[in-house]
Design a protein around this motif. Structure first.
Motif, short mmCIF file in Angstrom:
data_model
loop_
_atom_site.label_atom_id
_atom_site.label_comp_id
_atom_site.label_asym_id
_atom_site.label_seq_id
_atom_site.Cartn_x
_atom_site.Cartn_y
_atom_site.Cartn_z
N SER A 111 54.16 39.93 39.14
CA SER A 111 53.14 40.97 39.28
C SER A 111 53.65 42.35 38.89
O SER A 111 54.01 42.58 37.75
CB SER A 111 52.57 40.94 40.70
OG SER A 111 52.01 39.66 40.96
N SER A 112 53.74 43.27 39.85
CA SER A 112 54.06 44.67 39.52
C SER A 112 55.54 44.99 39.56
O SER A 112 55.93 46.15 39.42
CB SER A 112 53.33 45.60 40.49
OG SER A 112 53.72 45.33 41.83
N THR A 113 56.39 43.99 39.72
CA THR A 113 57.83 44.24 39.86
C THR A 113 58.41 45.09 38.73
O THR A 113 59.16 46.05 39.00
CB THR A 113 58.60 42.91 39.99
OG1 THR A 113 58.11 42.19 41.12
CG2 THR A 113 60.09 43.15 40.14
N PRO A 114 58.12 44.78 37.45
CA PRO A 114 58.71 45.61 36.38
C PRO A 114 58.35 47.09 36.49
O PRO A 114 59.14 47.96 36.11
CB PRO A 114 58.12 44.99 35.11
CG PRO A 114 57.80 43.58 35.49
CD PRO A 114 57.34 43.66 36.91
N ASP A 136 55.05 35.84 28.12
CA ASP A 136 54.30 34.75 27.51
C ASP A 136 54.49 33.42 28.24
O ASP A 136 53.85 32.43 27.90
CB ASP A 136 54.73 34.57 26.04
CG ASP A 136 54.34 35.77 25.19
OD1 ASP A 136 53.26 36.34 25.44
OD2 ASP A 136 55.12 36.13 24.28
N CYS A 137 55.38 33.41 29.23
CA CYS A 137 55.63 32.17 29.98
C CYS A 137 54.39 31.80 30.80
O CYS A 137 53.87 32.64 31.55
CB CYS A 137 56.82 32.37 30.91
SG CYS A 137 57.11 30.97 32.04
N PRO A 138 53.89 30.58 30.70
CA PRO A 138 52.68 30.20 31.46
C PRO A 138 52.85 30.33 32.96
O PRO A 138 51.89 30.62 33.67
CB PRO A 138 52.43 28.75 31.03
CG PRO A 138 53.72 28.27 30.45
CD PRO A 138 54.37 29.46 29.86
N ILE A 139 54.07 30.13 33.47
CA ILE A 139 54.30 30.25 34.91
C ILE A 139 54.16 31.71 35.33
O ILE A 139 53.48 32.03 36.31
CB ILE A 139 55.71 29.75 35.30
CG1 ILE A 139 56.05 28.44 34.60
CG2 ILE A 139 55.82 29.62 36.81
CD1 ILE A 139 55.08 27.32 34.86
N ALA A 144 51.06 35.99 38.13
CA ALA A 144 50.52 37.34 38.11
C ALA A 144 49.01 37.32 38.31
O ALA A 144 48.45 38.14 39.06
CB ALA A 144 50.88 38.03 36.79
N TYR A 145 48.34 36.41 37.64
CA TYR A 145 46.89 36.30 37.73
C TYR A 145 46.45 35.90 39.14
O TYR A 145 45.55 36.52 39.74
CB TYR A 145 46.41 35.26 36.72
CG TYR A 145 44.93 34.96 36.74
CD1 TYR A 145 44.01 35.78 36.09
CD2 TYR A 145 44.44 33.83 37.40
CE1 TYR A 145 42.65 35.49 36.10
CE2 TYR A 145 43.08 33.53 37.41
CZ TYR A 145 42.20 34.36 36.76
OH TYR A 145 40.85 34.07 36.77
N CYS A 146 47.06 34.87 39.69
CA CYS A 146 46.66 34.36 41.01
C CYS A 146 46.98 35.36 42.12
O CYS A 146 46.22 35.48 43.09
CB CYS A 146 47.32 33.02 41.28
SG CYS A 146 46.82 31.71 40.14
N LEU A 184 47.10 46.28 35.18
CA LEU A 184 45.80 45.70 34.88
C LEU A 184 45.66 45.21 33.44
O LEU A 184 45.12 44.12 33.21
CB LEU A 184 44.70 46.71 35.21
CG LEU A 184 43.25 46.22 35.03
CD1 LEU A 184 42.96 45.04 35.96
CD2 LEU A 184 42.27 47.36 35.31
N PRO A 185 46.12 45.95 32.41
CA PRO A 185 45.96 45.45 31.04
C PRO A 185 46.58 44.07 30.82
O PRO A 185 46.00 43.24 30.11
CB PRO A 185 46.66 46.52 30.20
CG PRO A 185 46.54 47.77 31.01
CD PRO A 185 46.68 47.32 32.44
N TYR A 186 47.76 43.84 31.41
CA TYR A 186 48.38 42.52 31.28
C TYR A 186 47.53 41.45 31.97
O TYR A 186 47.33 40.35 31.42
CB TYR A 186 49.79 42.54 31.88
CG TYR A 186 50.49 41.20 31.86
CD1 TYR A 186 50.88 40.63 30.65
CD2 TYR A 186 50.75 40.51 33.03
CE1 TYR A 186 51.52 39.40 30.62
CE2 TYR A 186 51.40 39.29 33.02
CZ TYR A 186 51.78 38.74 31.80
OH TYR A 186 52.40 37.52 31.78
N SER A 187 47.02 41.76 33.14
CA SER A 187 46.16 40.81 33.86
C SER A 187 44.88 40.54 33.08
O SER A 187 44.39 39.41 33.04
CB SER A 187 45.83 41.35 35.26
OG SER A 187 47.01 41.49 36.03
N ARG A 188 44.33 41.58 32.48
CA ARG A 188 43.13 41.41 31.67
C ARG A 188 43.39 40.47 30.49
O ARG A 188 42.56 39.62 30.15
CB ARG A 188 42.67 42.76 31.14
CG ARG A 188 41.98 43.63 32.16
CD ARG A 188 40.52 43.27 32.26
NE ARG A 188 39.80 44.21 33.10
CZ ARG A 188 39.17 43.90 34.20
NH1 ARG A 188 39.18 42.65 34.63
NH2 ARG A 188 38.52 44.80 34.90
#
Length: 481
Positions: A111-114, A136-139, A144-146, A184-188
Motif C-alpha cells: 500500500s502506502s509504504t513507499p 507489476d507483481c500480481p501479489i 494494495a487493491y484489497c 490513488l493513481p496506482y490503485s486506479r
C-alpha cells in the motif's frame, strides 16, 4: 540476495512462533478476538478471494494473493512488534515462516509504504537494503487493491469511502489521507487492469449496471426520458446488463421496470425485495422487532411507514406534506392501520428531514438499540432496516444467480443507501446532484440527473468497448482533492 534473506539477516531471530501453514487461525492468534485490525485483515482476504476467483490467476498465484491479503497487517500485532513499523515487522515474521518471496515482498512494501518511508529517515535507511517494490507483481497489486478497499473495521469500501474515513478520523489536511491520495493513481490503474481482465475472462465486454432511480436515473415522480431509454437500449443491445435498484417499493415502479426491460432482475426496498421475471419476492433478513420500533417512534411523535411484501402500513396520522412526499416520488401511499402480524416487515421509513438533528439522532439510536441498520434515502426520509443488509445484498445475489463476475459491475447512485453498493462493485458512480454522504464516496462523478448523467455514462461505456472490452471513463474520475 532476496528480500527474505535480507530480513533474516536484519532480524536473526523470529519475531514470533513460526509456522509453515499461514492460516486464518494463525493470523487470529496474534490479535484479540474482537480486534478491528483482524476484522480488516479478514475482509481484505475476502475481497482477495473474490478477486482471485475472477482473475485469470494460476492456482499458486491465487493462493498467494489470498494469503498475502490476510497477513498484510500482521505486523500491527503487539506480539510481533519489533520496530513499530508494521510492514517491516510483518514481513520479517513471514520471512521466518518461509512464506513465498512475492508474498513477503508484497507485505514489506504494501500500500502506502513507499510513500511513508520518505518521511521516516531510519526506516528509509533500512528499506534501502531491499529491492524496491515490484509494482507489476500480481501479489503486490492485489494486496494494495484489497487493502485500499477495506475499512479499518472490516467493511467493504470504495477508494473514496476509504479516503473520507481517513479524513474523518485524522483530519481533512492530515498526513494519512494525503498519503492515500498519493497512492490513488496506482490503485486506479490496478482497478482498470482488474476490471478489463475480469470482463475479458468472462467474455462480457460491458459491466452490469445497477442504477438507483430517484435523483439518479430520473427526477422524483418522472418517467424515464427518451434519451435515457435510448441509451439503456443501446447499452443492453451492445451486451451490457442494466438493473434498477431503489429504496422504493417495487409495487410502485412496474412502469419503470417495463421501460428498462424484465430480462434482468431488479431490486427495491433497499435490497429487501427482488423482482425476477415480473415476480416479486422478499430477500434477506426482516425487521423482526418492528412493533417495538413503531411503538417507540409513535411515543416520540415520529411519523413512520412500515414496508411489507405487498404494501406499506402506518398507525401514524401522516401530515399532508408527508403524504405529498410519497406522491412526489411516485411511492405507493401507506395504508392506515397496524402492520399485519402475518407479514414480514422489511423496512421502516421515518419522516425525518436532514435538518431535524435531534429526531434523526433518535431514529439512528433506536435502530442501534434493536440491532438494525439506519440509512438516509432522501432529504426527508431516514430508514431503519435489517442489520448488514442493503442494496448491495440484492445486487450481489442477482449477479450470483446469473453467474456474473461481480467485480465486472458499476453502481450508480446519489444517497447514503447507495454506499454499500459502492463498496462492493468494481466501479461506483455518483451524479453531480448527489447527497453530501454519497458525493465523495464514488469513483466517478458523472453529470447530474437532469443533465442525463446516466445516459452519458452508458454511452461512454459502449463507446469505450469498441476495441472489445470496456474501460473506465477517465474524464469523470474523482480525484478527492
Amino acid at each position: 540476495m532476496n528480500v527474505s534473506s535480507i530480513l533474516k539477516k536484519i532480524f536473526p531471530e523470529p519475531l514470533g512462533p513460526v509456522s509453515n501453514e499461514l492460516t486464518d487461525e494463525l493470523a487470529a492468534s496474534f490479535f484479540p478476538a474482537d480486534s478491528t485490525r483482524l476484522a480488516h485483515m479478514r475482509q481484505a482476504c475476502k475481497t482477495a478471494r473474490r478477486l482471485a476467483a475472477q482473475m485469470d490467476y494460476d492456482t499458486e498465484t491465487a493462493e498467494t494473493v489470498v494469503t498475502a491479503a490476510l497477513f498484510h497487517d500482521v505486523g500491527y500485532s503487539e506480539k510481533l512488534s519489533k520496530t513499530g513499523f508494521h510492514p517491516l515487522d510483518g514481513a520479517a515474521y513471514l520471512a521466518h515462516c518461509n512464506a513465498p518471496e512475492d508474498l513477503v515482498s508484497a507485505v514489506l512494501w504494501h500500500s502506502s509504504t513507499p510513500v511513508e518511508i520518505e518521511s521516516m529517515p531510519e526506516m528509509k535507511e533500512i528499506y534501502s537494503q531491499f529491492p524496491g517494490p515490484n509494482y507489476d507483481c500480481p501479489i503486490y497489486k492485489a494486496v494494495a487493491y484489497c487493502d485500499f478497499r477495506t475499512s479499518p473495521v472490516g467493511e467493504s469500501y470504495s477508494f473514496g469511502q476509504r479516503i473520507v474515513e481517513l479524513e474523518n478520523r485524522f483530519g481533512l489536511d492530515s498526513v494519512p489521507p494525503a498519503i492515500a491520495r498519493k497512492t490513488l493513481p496506482y490503485s486506479r490503474q490496478n482497478q482498470q487492469d482488474f476490471t478489463r481482465t475480469i470482463a475479458c475472462a468472462q467474455g462480457k465486454n460491458l459491466p452490469w449496471i445497477f442504477c438507483d432511480i430517484d435523483n439518479t436515473l430520473i427526477m422524483p415522480g418522472d418517467r424515464i426520458d427518451r434519451r435515457t431509454l435510448n441509451a439503456i437500449n443501446r447499452y443492453t443491445t451492445a451486451g451490457g446488463r442494466f438493473s434498477l435498484i431503489t429504496g422504493k417499493h417495487m409495487i410502485s415502479v412496474p412502469h419503470l421496470i417495463s421501460s428498462v426491460g424484465e430480462q434482468t432482475s431488479h431490486a427495491g426496498v433497499n435490497g429487501s425485495v427482488i423482482v425476477r421475471n415480473g415476480k416479486l419476492e422478499v430477500f434477506g433478513e426482516t425487521v423482526t422487532p418492528f412493533k417495538a420500533i413503531e411503538d417507540a417512534l409513535l411515543e416520540a411523535n415520529v411519523n413512520y411507514a412500515t414496508y411489507v411484501s405487498d404494501g406499506i402500513w402506518t398507525r401514524a396520522e401522516l401530515t399532508p406534506k408527508e403524504l405529498n412526499d410519497f406522491v412526489m416520488v411516485g411511492e405507493t401511499l401507506p395504508q392506515s392501520g397496524p402492520t399485519p402480524e402475518d407479514k414480514n416487515a422489511i423496512k421502516i421509513l421515518t419522516f425525518s428531514h436532514r435538518d431535524q438533528a435531534e429526531q434523526c439522532e433518535l431514529v439512528r439510536n433506536l435502530a442501534d438499540k434493536y440491532g438494525m441498520s439506519c440509512v438516509r434515502t432522501a432529504e426527508d426520509f431516514l430508514e431503519i432496516g435489517p442489520a448488514g443488509h442493503g442494496k448491495h445484498s440484492a445486487m450481489m445475489q442477482i449477479m450470483k444467480e446469473a453467474g456474473w463476475s461481480d467485480l465486472n459491475s458499476i453502481a450508480i447512485g446519489d444517497s447514503e443507501n447507495d454506499l454499500t453498493m459502492f463498496g462492493h462493485v468494481g466501479l461506483s458512480a455518483v451524479v453531480a446532484n448527489a447527497a453530501p454522504e454519497a458525493l465523495p464516496a464514488a469513483d466517478l462523478h458523472i453529470p447530474a440527473c437532469d443533465e442525463f448523467g446516466v445516459a452519458r455514462l452508458l454511452d461512454a461505456l459502449v463507446d469505450s468497448a469498441q476495441d472489445g472490452c470496456w474501460s473506465i471513463p477517465h474524464n469523470w474520475l474523482a480525484t478527492y482533492n
